[in-house]
Design a protein around this motif. Sequence first.
Motif, PDB file in Angstrom:
ATOM      1  N   GLY A 211      16.885   2.041   6.963  1.00 47.57           N
ATOM      2  CA  GLY A 211      16.346   2.446   8.254  1.00 47.57           C
ATOM      3  C   GLY A 211      14.989   3.100   8.232  1.00 47.57           C
ATOM      4  O   GLY A 211      14.493   3.564   9.264  1.00 47.57           O
ATOM      5  N   THR A 212      14.353   3.151   7.072  1.00 53.02           N
ATOM      6  CA  THR A 212      13.019   3.744   6.961  1.00 53.02           C
ATOM      7  C   THR A 212      12.031   2.693   6.462  1.00 53.02           C
ATOM      8  O   THR A 212      12.409   1.756   5.744  1.00 53.02           O
ATOM      9  N   LEU A 213      10.766   2.863   6.824  1.00 51.24           N
ATOM     10  CA  LEU A 213       9.723   1.921   6.426  1.00 51.24           C
ATOM     11  C   LEU A 213       9.052   2.415   5.155  1.00 51.24           C
ATOM     12  O   LEU A 213       8.425   3.472   5.149  1.00 51.24           O
ATOM     13  N   LEU A 214       9.185   1.639   4.083  1.00 50.80           N
ATOM     14  CA  LEU A 214       8.579   2.015   2.805  1.00 50.80           C
ATOM     15  C   LEU A 214       7.101   1.680   2.749  1.00 50.80           C
ATOM     16  O   LEU A 214       6.296   2.441   2.202  1.00 50.80           O
ATOM     17  N   ALA A 215       6.728   0.525   3.283  1.00 46.02           N
ATOM     18  CA  ALA A 215       5.330   0.093   3.214  1.00 46.02           C
ATOM     19  C   ALA A 215       5.112  -1.086   4.151  1.00 46.02           C
ATOM     20  O   ALA A 215       6.044  -1.816   4.484  1.00 46.02           O
ATOM     21  N   SER A 216       3.870  -1.252   4.584  1.00 40.95           N
ATOM     22  CA  SER A 216       3.472  -2.400   5.406  1.00 40.95           C
ATOM     23  C   SER A 216       2.079  -2.844   4.984  1.00 40.95           C
ATOM     24  O   SER A 216       1.258  -2.023   4.560  1.00 40.95           O
ATOM     25  N   GLY A 217       1.821  -4.143   5.123  1.00 43.87           N
ATOM     26  CA  GLY A 217       0.480  -4.640   4.851  1.00 43.87           C
ATOM     27  C   GLY A 217       0.482  -6.014   4.216  1.00 43.87           C
ATOM     28  O   GLY A 217       1.524  -6.680   4.135  1.00 43.87           O
ATOM     29  N   GLU A 218      -0.682  -6.445   3.776  1.00 45.10           N
ATOM     30  CA  GLU A 218      -0.808  -7.717   3.069  1.00 45.10           C
ATOM     31  C   GLU A 218      -0.091  -7.578   1.729  1.00 45.10           C
ATOM     32  O   GLU A 218      -0.220  -6.548   1.056  1.00 45.10           O
ATOM     33  N   PRO A 219       0.718  -8.564   1.333  1.00 51.09           N
ATOM     34  CA  PRO A 219       1.577  -8.423   0.150  1.00 51.09           C
ATOM     35  C   PRO A 219       0.888  -7.901  -1.097  1.00 51.09           C
ATOM     36  O   PRO A 219       1.353  -6.932  -1.713  1.00 51.09           O
ATOM     37  N   ARG A 220      -0.223  -8.504  -1.495  1.00 52.67           N
ATOM     38  CA  ARG A 220      -0.893  -8.067  -2.721  1.00 52.67           C
ATOM     39  C   ARG A 220      -1.443  -6.658  -2.575  1.00 52.67           C
ATOM     40  O   ARG A 220      -1.426  -5.868  -3.535  1.00 52.67           O
ATOM     41  N   ALA A 221      -1.913  -6.324  -1.373  1.00 52.96           N
ATOM     42  CA  ALA A 221      -2.442  -4.977  -1.141  1.00 52.96           C
ATOM     43  C   ALA A 221      -1.340  -3.937  -1.244  1.00 52.96           C
ATOM     44  O   ALA A 221      -1.548  -2.835  -1.773  1.00 52.96           O
ATOM     45  N   VAL A 222      -0.147  -4.277  -0.749  1.00 50.53           N
ATOM     46  CA  VAL A 222       0.989  -3.350  -0.818  1.00 50.53           C
ATOM     47  C   VAL A 222       1.378  -3.105  -2.273  1.00 50.53           C
ATOM     48  O   VAL A 222       1.605  -1.962  -2.687  1.00 50.53           O
ATOM     49  N   LEU A 223       1.443  -4.168  -3.062  1.00 52.24           N
ATOM     50  CA  LEU A 223       1.790  -4.023  -4.477  1.00 52.24           C
ATOM     51  C   LEU A 223       0.762  -3.166  -5.209  1.00 52.24           C
ATOM     52  O   LEU A 223       1.116  -2.289  -6.006  1.00 52.24           O
ATOM     53  N   LYS A 224      -0.509  -3.393  -4.918  1.00 49.86           N
ATOM     54  CA  LYS A 224      -1.569  -2.627  -5.565  1.00 49.86           C
ATOM     55  C   LYS A 224      -1.514  -1.166  -5.145  1.00 49.86           C
ATOM     56  O   LYS A 224      -1.640  -0.253  -5.977  1.00 49.86           O
ATOM     57  N   GLU A 225      -1.319  -0.929  -3.856  1.00 46.22           N
ATOM     58  CA  GLU A 225      -1.281   0.437  -3.337  1.00 46.22           C
ATOM     59  C   GLU A 225      -0.135   1.235  -3.938  1.00 46.22           C
ATOM     60  O   GLU A 225      -0.272   2.429  -4.227  1.00 46.22           O
ATOM     61  N   ARG A 226       1.005   0.555  -4.135  1.00 44.26           N
ATOM     62  CA  ARG A 226       2.184   1.234  -4.676  1.00 44.26           C
ATOM     63  C   ARG A 226       2.258   1.168  -6.198  1.00 44.26           C
ATOM     64  O   ARG A 226       3.250   1.602  -6.787  1.00 44.26           O
ATOM     65  N   SER A 227       1.227   0.601  -6.833  1.00 41.17           N
ATOM     66  CA  SER A 227       1.177   0.465  -8.296  1.00 41.17           C
ATOM     67  C   SER A 227       2.448  -0.185  -8.829  1.00 41.17           C
ATOM     68  O   SER A 227       3.067   0.270  -9.791  1.00 41.17           O
ATOM     69  N   GLU A 232      10.654  -5.665  -5.817  1.00 41.81           N
ATOM     70  CA  GLU A 232      11.872  -5.020  -6.297  1.00 41.81           C
ATOM     71  C   GLU A 232      11.574  -3.620  -6.823  1.00 41.81           C
ATOM     72  O   GLU A 232      12.332  -2.671  -6.574  1.00 41.81           O
ATOM     73  N   GLU A 233      10.447  -3.480  -7.528  1.00 44.32           N
ATOM     74  CA  GLU A 233      10.056  -2.193  -8.095  1.00 44.32           C
ATOM     75  C   GLU A 233       9.805  -1.160  -6.993  1.00 44.32           C
ATOM     76  O   GLU A 233      10.172   0.013  -7.131  1.00 44.32           O
ATOM     77  N   ILE A 234       9.193  -1.596  -5.890  1.00 40.87           N
ATOM     78  CA  ILE A 234       8.943  -0.682  -4.773  1.00 40.87           C
ATOM     79  C   ILE A 234      10.253  -0.167  -4.196  1.00 40.87           C
ATOM     80  O   ILE A 234      10.400   1.029  -3.920  1.00 40.87           O
ATOM     81  N   PHE A 235      11.212  -1.056  -4.043  1.00 44.63           N
ATOM     82  CA  PHE A 235      12.509  -0.654  -3.493  1.00 44.63           C
ATOM     83  C   PHE A 235      13.253   0.260  -4.450  1.00 44.63           C
ATOM     84  O   PHE A 235      13.919   1.222  -4.030  1.00 44.63           O
ATOM     85  N   ILE A 236      13.154  -0.009  -5.737  1.00 36.75           N
ATOM     86  CA  ILE A 236      13.806   0.858  -6.721  1.00 36.75           C
ATOM     87  C   ILE A 236      13.197   2.259  -6.683  1.00 36.75           C
ATOM     88  O   ILE A 236      13.912   3.270  -6.688  1.00 36.75           O
ATOM     89  N   LYS A 237      11.881   2.310  -6.622  1.00 30.00           N
ATOM     90  CA  LYS A 237      11.207   3.611  -6.527  1.00 30.00           C
ATOM     91  C   LYS A 237      11.598   4.337  -5.252  1.00 30.00           C
ATOM     92  O   LYS A 237      11.822   5.556  -5.248  1.00 30.00           O
ATOM     93  N   GLY A 238      11.701   3.570  -4.150  1.00 28.46           N
ATOM     94  CA  GLY A 238      12.079   4.169  -2.880  1.00 28.46           C
ATOM     95  C   GLY A 238      13.483   4.719  -2.899  1.00 28.46           C
ATOM     96  O   GLY A 238      13.754   5.822  -2.402  1.00 28.46           O
ATOM     97  N   ALA A 239      14.396   3.979  -3.515  1.00 36.37           N
ATOM     98  CA  ALA A 239      15.787   4.408  -3.596  1.00 36.37           C
ATOM     99  C   ALA A 239      15.947   5.653  -4.463  1.00 36.37           C
ATOM    100  O   ALA A 239      16.852   6.464  -4.265  1.00 36.37           O
ATOM    101  N   ASN A 240      15.044   5.797  -5.431  1.00 37.45           N
ATOM    102  CA  ASN A 240      15.117   6.953  -6.326  1.00 37.45           C
ATOM    103  C   ASN A 240      14.289   8.139  -5.836  1.00 37.45           C
ATOM    104  O   ASN A 240      14.082   9.103  -6.554  1.00 37.45           O
ATOM    105  N   GLY A 241      13.795   7.985  -4.592  1.00 33.34           N
ATOM    106  CA  GLY A 241      13.031   9.076  -4.005  1.00 33.34           C
ATOM    107  C   GLY A 241      11.606   9.114  -4.452  1.00 33.34           C
ATOM    108  O   GLY A 241      10.908  10.093  -4.226  1.00 33.34           O
TER     109      GLY A 241
END
Length: 241
Positions: A211-227, A232-241
């Motif tokens: 129910g929360t928004l982790l990130a929005s944007g152009e796919p490659r930009a989102v991956l770069k922004e979130r390092s 899958e890695e973004i969601f894992i990081k999000g789930a782990n706080g």
Amino acid sequence: MSAFSIKTKTLKKDFGAVQALKGVSFDFSEGLLHGLIGSNGAGKTTTMRLLAGLLKPSAGSVSYFKDGAPAAFADLRPSLAYMPQQASLYPDLSIDEHLEFFRALYRLDAATYARRSKELLGITRLDKFRERRAGQLSGGMYKKLGLMCALLQSPSVLLLDEPTNGVDPISRREFWELLYALGADRILVVVSTAYMDEAERCARVHLLDDGTLLASGEPRAVLKERSAASFEEIFIKGANG
């Protein structure tokens, strides 16, 4: 054809004690293919139903824009098509009978219907199966028929709730090829999916988790922004706080 966009602001939706959406803000800009990405229970279907006017927010807002100017939902509704996740076709009706049914529903004139149905049967490659009943179609063909029925009215906004869920990889690829073919028509398309590999197929992604928004944007930009090397890695990081 008018161009529509949709924005939400701190959108919340509660079902009793369950918070399906916890204050999310989306910007679904016109003419692009947006991916609403998340696992089961992330809030994707709730978001889709709110955008389609099938649910009312518990808090926050959904705003619609026509050619850049604020518009009422009533202005958007005739140009909106929604394909739900659940099976919504009639198993005893053939492909042709489904098209005739939606022709009557959309009140299409004979010339428009003839042109549009021929075009859609061709791009979906269902023209050779027009007499086959929906209940006898493969999963991929069934999804294509659902998309074809939604596109028959030439919508400006297309909401597709997990259209590739449960279909084989080849059918998934073909379905995305159909979506890419819509790009020339400048349709606003919002596709929800739990398949992480489909995120990179979108022009914009919106990653939902619980129910929360982790990130929005152009796919490659989102991956770069979130390092991150993958979504899958973004969601894992999000789930782990």
